[in-house]
Design a protein around this motif. Structure first.
Motif, PDB file in Angstrom:
ATOM      1  N   GLY A 225       0.822  -1.212   0.000  1.00  0.00           N
ATOM      2  CA  GLY A 225       0.000   0.000   0.000  1.00  0.00           C
ATOM      3  C   GLY A 225       0.849   1.252   0.000  1.00  0.00           C
ATOM      4  N   TYR A 226       1.892   1.263   0.833  1.00  0.00           N
ATOM      5  CA  TYR A 226       2.801   2.411   0.857  1.00  0.00           C
ATOM      6  C   TYR A 226       3.600   2.511  -0.445  1.00  0.00           C
ATOM      7  CZ  TYR A 226       2.016   3.345   5.828  1.00  0.00           C
ATOM      8  OH  TYR A 226       1.459   3.677   7.051  1.00  0.00           O
ATOM      9  N   LYS A 227       3.948   1.376  -1.009  1.00  0.00           N
ATOM     10  CA  LYS A 227       4.719   1.398  -2.254  1.00  0.00           C
ATOM     11  C   LYS A 227       3.899   2.013  -3.381  1.00  0.00           C
ATOM     12  CE  LYS A 227       7.978  -1.347  -4.852  1.00  0.00           C
ATOM     13  NZ  LYS A 227       8.586  -2.644  -5.075  1.00  0.00           N
ATOM     14  N   LYS A 228       2.612   1.705  -3.422  1.00  0.00           N
ATOM     15  CA  LYS A 228       1.739   2.314  -4.432  1.00  0.00           C
ATOM     16  C   LYS A 228       1.586   3.814  -4.176  1.00  0.00           C
ATOM     17  CE  LYS A 228      -0.879  -1.830  -5.397  1.00  0.00           C
ATOM     18  NZ  LYS A 228      -2.106  -2.586  -5.129  1.00  0.00           N
ATOM     19  N   LYS A 229       1.485   4.189  -2.916  1.00  0.00           N
ATOM     20  CA  LYS A 229       1.270   5.592  -2.557  1.00  0.00           C
ATOM     21  C   LYS A 229       2.509   6.445  -2.806  1.00  0.00           C
ATOM     22  CE  LYS A 229      -0.555   8.357   1.248  1.00  0.00           C
ATOM     23  NZ  LYS A 229      -1.131   8.300   2.613  1.00  0.00           N
ATOM     24  N   TYR A 230       3.686   5.927  -2.459  1.00  0.00           N
ATOM     25  CA  TYR A 230       4.913   6.730  -2.545  1.00  0.00           C
ATOM     26  C   TYR A 230       5.884   6.292  -3.634  1.00  0.00           C
ATOM     27  CZ  TYR A 230       3.225   8.689   1.775  1.00  0.00           C
ATOM     28  OH  TYR A 230       2.445   9.308   2.713  1.00  0.00           O
ATOM     29  N   ARG A 231       5.608   5.177  -4.262  1.00  0.00           N
ATOM     30  CA  ARG A 231       6.438   4.674  -5.368  1.00  0.00           C
ATOM     31  C   ARG A 231       7.929   4.662  -5.027  1.00  0.00           C
ATOM     32  NH1 ARG A 231       3.044   3.876  -9.452  1.00  0.00           N
ATOM     33  NH2 ARG A 231       1.209   5.187  -9.636  1.00  0.00           N
ATOM     34  N   PHE A 232       8.236   4.132  -3.868  1.00  0.00           N
ATOM     35  CA  PHE A 232       9.636   4.037  -3.471  1.00  0.00           C
ATOM     36  C   PHE A 232      10.312   2.850  -4.150  1.00  0.00           C
ATOM     37  CE2 PHE A 232       7.346   1.575  -0.230  1.00  0.00           C
ATOM     38  CZ  PHE A 232       8.083   0.389  -0.198  1.00  0.00           C
ATOM     39  N   SER A 233      11.615   2.936  -4.265  1.00  0.00           N
ATOM     40  CA  SER A 233      12.391   1.796  -4.732  1.00  0.00           C
ATOM     41  C   SER A 233      13.156   1.233  -3.539  1.00  0.00           C
ATOM     42  CB  SER A 233      13.337   2.198  -5.861  1.00  0.00           C
ATOM     43  OG  SER A 233      14.224   3.188  -5.421  1.00  0.00           O
ATOM     44  N   LEU A 234      13.460  -0.031  -3.598  1.00  0.00           N
ATOM     45  CA  LEU A 234      14.120  -0.709  -2.489  1.00  0.00           C
ATOM     46  C   LEU A 234      15.267  -1.542  -3.027  1.00  0.00           C
ATOM     47  CD1 LEU A 234      14.335  -1.658   0.450  1.00  0.00           C
ATOM     48  CD2 LEU A 234      12.517  -3.299  -0.020  1.00  0.00           C
ATOM     49  N   ASP A 235      16.445  -1.325  -2.463  1.00  0.00           N
ATOM     50  CA  ASP A 235      17.641  -2.073  -2.858  1.00  0.00           C
ATOM     51  C   ASP A 235      18.370  -2.586  -1.635  1.00  0.00           C
ATOM     52  OD1 ASP A 235      17.641  -1.873  -5.730  1.00  0.00           O
ATOM     53  OD2 ASP A 235      18.143   0.250  -5.497  1.00  0.00           O
ATOM     54  N   TRP A 236      19.196  -3.580  -1.889  1.00  0.00           N
ATOM     55  CA  TRP A 236      20.034  -4.167  -0.843  1.00  0.00           C
ATOM     56  C   TRP A 236      21.271  -3.301  -0.647  1.00  0.00           C
ATOM     57  CZ3 TRP A 236      25.060  -6.084  -0.987  1.00  0.00           C
ATOM     58  CH2 TRP A 236      25.452  -6.788   0.141  1.00  0.00           C
ATOM     59  N   VAL A 237      21.742  -3.249   0.583  1.00  0.00           N
ATOM     60  CA  VAL A 237      22.982  -2.551   0.925  1.00  0.00           C
ATOM     61  C   VAL A 237      23.727  -3.439   1.912  1.00  0.00           C
ATOM     62  CG1 VAL A 237      21.958  -1.217   2.827  1.00  0.00           C
ATOM     63  CG2 VAL A 237      23.936  -0.322   1.635  1.00  0.00           C
ATOM     64  N   PRO A 238      25.054  -3.519   1.836  1.00  0.00           N
ATOM     65  CA  PRO A 238      25.790  -4.300   2.831  1.00  0.00           C
ATOM     66  C   PRO A 238      25.587  -3.740   4.238  1.00  0.00           C
ATOM     67  CG  PRO A 238      27.230  -3.628   1.022  1.00  0.00           C
ATOM     68  CD  PRO A 238      25.941  -2.908   0.842  1.00  0.00           C
ATOM     69  N   SER A 239      25.644  -4.597   5.226  1.00  0.00           N
ATOM     70  CA  SER A 239      25.430  -4.185   6.618  1.00  0.00           C
ATOM     71  C   SER A 239      26.323  -3.015   7.017  1.00  0.00           C
ATOM     72  CB  SER A 239      25.690  -5.370   7.561  1.00  0.00           C
ATOM     73  OG  SER A 239      24.771  -6.382   7.316  1.00  0.00           O
ATOM     74  N   ASP A 240      27.565  -3.038   6.561  1.00  0.00           N
ATOM     75  CA  ASP A 240      28.511  -1.969   6.924  1.00  0.00           C
ATOM     76  C   ASP A 240      28.108  -0.612   6.355  1.00  0.00           C
ATOM     77  OD1 ASP A 240      29.984  -3.874   8.232  1.00  0.00           O
ATOM     78  OD2 ASP A 240      31.511  -4.057   6.669  1.00  0.00           O
ATOM     79  N   ASN A 241      27.275  -0.608   5.320  1.00  0.00           N
ATOM     80  CA  ASN A 241      26.846   0.651   4.690  1.00  0.00           C
ATOM     81  C   ASN A 241      25.428   1.051   5.083  1.00  0.00           C
ATOM     82  OD1 ASN A 241      29.318   0.569   3.421  1.00  0.00           O
ATOM     83  ND2 ASN A 241      28.511  -0.074   1.450  1.00  0.00           N
ATOM     84  N   ASN A 242      24.870   0.397   6.088  1.00  0.00           N
ATOM     85  CA  ASN A 242      23.502   0.696   6.514  1.00  0.00           C
ATOM     86  C   ASN A 242      23.557   1.482   7.834  1.00  0.00           C
ATOM     87  OD1 ASN A 242      20.857   0.798   7.324  1.00  0.00           O
ATOM     88  ND2 ASN A 242      20.435  -1.368   6.888  1.00  0.00           N
ATOM     89  N   PRO A 243      23.367   2.808   7.787  1.00  0.00           N
ATOM     90  CA  PRO A 243      23.449   3.602   9.009  1.00  0.00           C
ATOM     91  C   PRO A 243      22.342   3.287  10.017  1.00  0.00           C
ATOM     92  CG  PRO A 243      22.746   4.983   7.167  1.00  0.00           C
ATOM     93  CD  PRO A 243      23.083   3.628   6.606  1.00  0.00           C
ATOM     94  N   ALA A 244      21.300   2.592   9.599  1.00  0.00           N
ATOM     95  CA  ALA A 244      20.231   2.226  10.545  1.00  0.00           C
ATOM     96  C   ALA A 244      20.657   1.095  11.479  1.00  0.00           C
ATOM     97  CB  ALA A 244      18.973   1.824   9.785  1.00  0.00           C
ATOM     98  N   THR A 245      21.659   0.332  11.052  1.00  0.00           N
ATOM     99  CA  THR A 245      22.035  -0.840  11.862  1.00  0.00           C
ATOM    100  C   THR A 245      23.459  -0.803  12.401  1.00  0.00           C
ATOM    101  OG1 THR A 245      22.655  -2.081   9.874  1.00  0.00           O
ATOM    102  CG2 THR A 245      20.395  -2.336  10.679  1.00  0.00           C
ATOM    103  N   ASN A 246      24.174   0.289  12.178  1.00  0.00           N
ATOM    104  CA  ASN A 246      25.542   0.322  12.734  1.00  0.00           C
ATOM    105  C   ASN A 246      25.703   1.406  13.774  1.00  0.00           C
ATOM    106  OD1 ASN A 246      25.808   2.668  11.184  1.00  0.00           O
ATOM    107  ND2 ASN A 246      26.929   1.624   9.569  1.00  0.00           N
TER     108      ASN A 246
END
Length: 122
Positions: free
Chosen positions: A101-122
Motif C-alpha cells: 500500500g505504501y509502495k503504491k502511494k509513494y512509489r519508493f524503490s528498495l535495494d540491498w545494501v551491505p550491513s557496513d553501509n547501513n546507518p540504521a544498523t551500525n
C-alpha cells in the motif's frame, strides 16, 4: 531521498525483554529512530523496521514533499519479497500488504545494501 532501515537482534536476557531493535535512518534530514521490538525472527523485525519508516514518512509529509524515496536494507530476503522477486512467507502477508500500500502511494524503490553501509544498523 535515501532512507535506510533494518534491525539488530538483542541477547535473550536484556532490559527491554524484547528480541530486537528496529531502526531506520534518514541521513539527509538527520533522523535516526530505534525502538525495542518483540519479533518472531529477523525477517519480521526487518519488515517492522520498514513499516515504521514508511509510517513515519506518511505521518510527516511536510518534511517529505516532492521526494523520491530510495530505501535500503541489508536483508536481501526482505528486499526480494517487497520487490516481488521472491515469494512472501504467509506469516508476513499482512505486513507485506501494508508495505505494498505504501509502495503504491509513494512509489519508493528498495535495494540491498551491505550491513557496513547501513546507518540504521551500525
Amino acid at each position: 531521498m535515501e532512507c535506510y532501515f533494518g534491525s539488530i537482534s538483542l541477547p535473550e536476557e536484556n532490559e527491554f525483554q524484547k528480541t530486537a531493535v528496529v531502526s531506520f535512518s534518514i541521513p539527509e534530514l538527520g533522523i535516526r529512530f530505534k525502538a525495542p521490538f518483540d519479533a518472531l525472527d529477523k525477517d519480521h523485525s526487518d519488515f517492522a523496521s520498514l513499516l515504521a519508516l514508511l509510517e513515519f514518512i506518511d505521518s510527516n509529509q511536510k518534511y517529505f514533499r516532492n521526494s523520491a524515496y530510495q530505501m535500503y536494507c541489508n536483508n536481501l530476503k526482505v528486499v526480494n519479497q517487497v520487490n516481488e522477486r521472491e515469494e512472501i512467507d504467509n506469516k508476513y502477508a499482512i505486513l507485506m500488504e501494508k508495505a505494498e500500500g505504501y509502495k503504491k502511494k509513494y512509489r519508493f524503490s528498495l535495494d540491498w545494501v551491505p550491513s557496513d553501509n547501513n546507518p540504521a544498523t551500525n
